[in-house]
Design an enzyme around this catalytic site. Structure first.
Site, PDB file in Angstrom:
ATOM      1  N   LYS A  13      -6.725   3.494  -6.195  1.00  0.00           N
ATOM      2  CA  LYS A  13      -7.114   2.990  -7.521  1.00  0.00           C
ATOM      3  C   LYS A  13      -7.727   1.593  -7.400  1.00  0.00           C
ATOM      4  O   LYS A  13      -8.734   1.295  -8.023  1.00  0.00           O
ATOM      5  CB  LYS A  13      -5.896   2.893  -8.462  1.00  0.00           C
ATOM      6  N   ARG A  87       1.862   3.037 -16.773  1.00  0.00           N
ATOM      7  CA  ARG A  87       2.568   3.684 -15.670  1.00  0.00           C
ATOM      8  C   ARG A  87       3.726   4.534 -16.171  1.00  0.00           C
ATOM      9  O   ARG A  87       4.478   5.060 -15.367  1.00  0.00           O
ATOM     10  CB  ARG A  87       3.099   2.615 -14.720  1.00  0.00           C
ATOM     11  N   ARG A 126      -1.964  -0.755   5.059  1.00  0.00           N
ATOM     12  CA  ARG A 126      -2.729  -1.643   4.181  1.00  0.00           C
ATOM     13  C   ARG A 126      -2.466  -3.120   4.486  1.00  0.00           C
ATOM     14  O   ARG A 126      -1.333  -3.525   4.720  1.00  0.00           O
ATOM     15  CB  ARG A 126      -2.293  -1.326   2.753  1.00  0.00           C
ATOM     16  N   ARG A 159       1.955  -6.236   2.177  1.00  0.00           N
ATOM     17  CA  ARG A 159       2.758  -6.423   0.974  1.00  0.00           C
ATOM     18  C   ARG A 159       4.197  -6.039   1.241  1.00  0.00           C
ATOM     19  O   ARG A 159       4.464  -5.063   1.918  1.00  0.00           O
ATOM     20  CB  ARG A 159       2.185  -5.560  -0.162  1.00  0.00           C
ATOM     21  N   ARG A 170       8.767   3.823  -4.268  1.00  0.00           N
ATOM     22  CA  ARG A 170       7.617   3.781  -5.185  1.00  0.00           C
ATOM     23  C   ARG A 170       7.105   5.190  -5.472  1.00  0.00           C
ATOM     24  O   ARG A 170       6.712   5.501  -6.590  1.00  0.00           O
ATOM     25  CB  ARG A 170       6.497   2.921  -4.591  1.00  0.00           C
TER      26      ARG A 170
HETATM   27  P1  AMP Z   1       0.461  -1.901  -7.584  1.00  0.00           P
HETATM   28  O1  AMP Z   1      -0.233  -3.093  -7.036  1.00  0.00           O
HETATM   29  O2  AMP Z   1      -0.333  -1.215  -8.665  1.00  0.00           O
HETATM   30  O3  AMP Z   1       0.912  -0.941  -6.513  1.00  0.00           O
HETATM   31  O4  AMP Z   1       1.810  -2.425  -8.308  1.00  0.00           O
HETATM   32  C1  AMP Z   1       2.790  -3.116  -7.565  1.00  0.00           C
HETATM   33  C2  AMP Z   1       4.094  -3.186  -8.348  1.00  0.00           C
HETATM   34  O5  AMP Z   1       3.889  -3.905  -9.564  1.00  0.00           O
HETATM   35  C3  AMP Z   1       4.679  -1.851  -8.785  1.00  0.00           C
HETATM   36  O6  AMP Z   1       5.411  -1.227  -7.750  1.00  0.00           O
HETATM   37  C4  AMP Z   1       5.567  -2.305  -9.944  1.00  0.00           C
HETATM   38  O7  AMP Z   1       6.750  -2.943  -9.478  1.00  0.00           O
HETATM   39  C5  AMP Z   1       4.704  -3.368 -10.603  1.00  0.00           C
HETATM   40  N1  AMP Z   1       3.818  -2.779 -11.632  1.00  0.00           N
HETATM   41  C6  AMP Z   1       2.471  -2.623 -11.561  1.00  0.00           C
HETATM   42  N2  AMP Z   1       1.989  -2.061 -12.678  1.00  0.00           N
HETATM   43  C7  AMP Z   1       3.068  -1.837 -13.484  1.00  0.00           C
HETATM   44  C8  AMP Z   1       3.253  -1.256 -14.774  1.00  0.00           C
HETATM   45  N3  AMP Z   1       2.233  -0.775 -15.483  1.00  0.00           N
HETATM   46  N4  AMP Z   1       4.517  -1.206 -15.277  1.00  0.00           N
HETATM   47  C9  AMP Z   1       5.550  -1.691 -14.597  1.00  0.00           C
HETATM   48  N5  AMP Z   1       5.468  -2.223 -13.377  1.00  0.00           N
HETATM   49  C10 AMP Z   1       4.232  -2.311 -12.810  1.00  0.00           C
END
Ligand code: AMP
Length: 213
Positions: A13, A87, A126, A159, A170
């Site tokens: 994404k 999400r 990554r 990360r 996750r």
């Molecule tokens: P990402 O970079 O999209 O993989 O997001 C990393 C982390 O941020 C996720 O594992 C969640 O802990 C938090 N996060 C990102 N987007 C959301 C969301 N829409 N709602 C809640 N937590 C989020």
């Protein structure tokens, strides 16, 4: 043009969303990036979010919804691509409400998917630039110089939540809370399902074509 991109962690994404937004001059609103910036700047929201993020859990809806609303409203002249928000179904309902309130609509909702083994491989290799946030992959798109960003020479890091134990959590959270969004969005005009298992350029071409149709 206003879009939502959703799908499992590691499906691409961020990579595809960033390129699409920049080529179409729309705002790339990546919830994870917005949260990581808040953690780095130690804002109140960032402090609330940190422990959830490190363990791969979703940050509470109240925190993320108000953060994303601020960003959507701040500059909505060019359109936006939401990456990583919503999400869960409650966030999707909040999004519909907030868009209606601001007289905005979603043109496309794109669901990207790939087999779990691909997701695991993409996530575990990554690397992210600490300075500009640009993403690399140890095997598929390695940096020219090990450990340094091609764009800004910043330091690359893995990360915290791309460690194997957290990845498993996750993916579980995704299946449990995010996948139900499929049923929420499936019948809408503008819903697109995209096979994101191929290589990056092929997925990007498919994304562009699907959004244009
Ligand atoms: P990402 O970079 O999209 O993989 O997001 C990393 C982390 O941020 C996720 O594992 C969640 O802990 C938090 N996060 C990102 N987007 C959301 C969301 N829409 N709602 C809640 N937590 C989020």
């Amino acid at each position: 043009m206003n879009l939502v991109l959703f799908g499992p962690p590691g499906v691409g994404k961020g990579t595809q969303g960033e390129r699409f937004s920049s080529e179409n001059s729309i705002n790339h609103l990546a919830m994870g990036d917005i949260l990581r910036a808040a953690v780095r700047d130690a804002t109140k929201a960032g402090q609330q979010a940190r422990t959830y993020m490190d363990s791969g859990k979703l940050v509470p809806d109240g925190v993320v919804v108000s953060m994303i609303e601020d960003r959507i409203v701040k500059d909505n002249t060019t359109g936006f691509l939401l990456d990583g928000f919503p999400r869960n179904v409650a966030q999707a309902i909040s999004l519909d409400d907030m868009l209606a309130h601001h007289h905005l609509t979603l043109d496309k909702v794109v669901f990207m998917d790939a087999p779990e083994e691909d997701l695991l491989e993409r996530l575990s290799g990554r690397l992210i630039c600490r300075a500009c946030g640009f993403g690399f992959h140890r095997h598929y798109s390695p940096p020219r110089e090990a450990g340094r960003c091609d764009r800004c020479d910043g330091e690359l890091y893995q990360r915290e939540d791309d460690r194997e134990e957290v990845i498993a959590n996750r993916l579980h959270v995704y299946r449990d809370q995010t996948e139900p969004l499929l049923a929420y969005y499936k019948g809408r005009p503008g819903f697109i399902r995209l096979d994101a298992s191929g290589e990056m350029q092929a997925v990007y071409t498919a994304l562009k074509e699907a959004v244009r149709d």
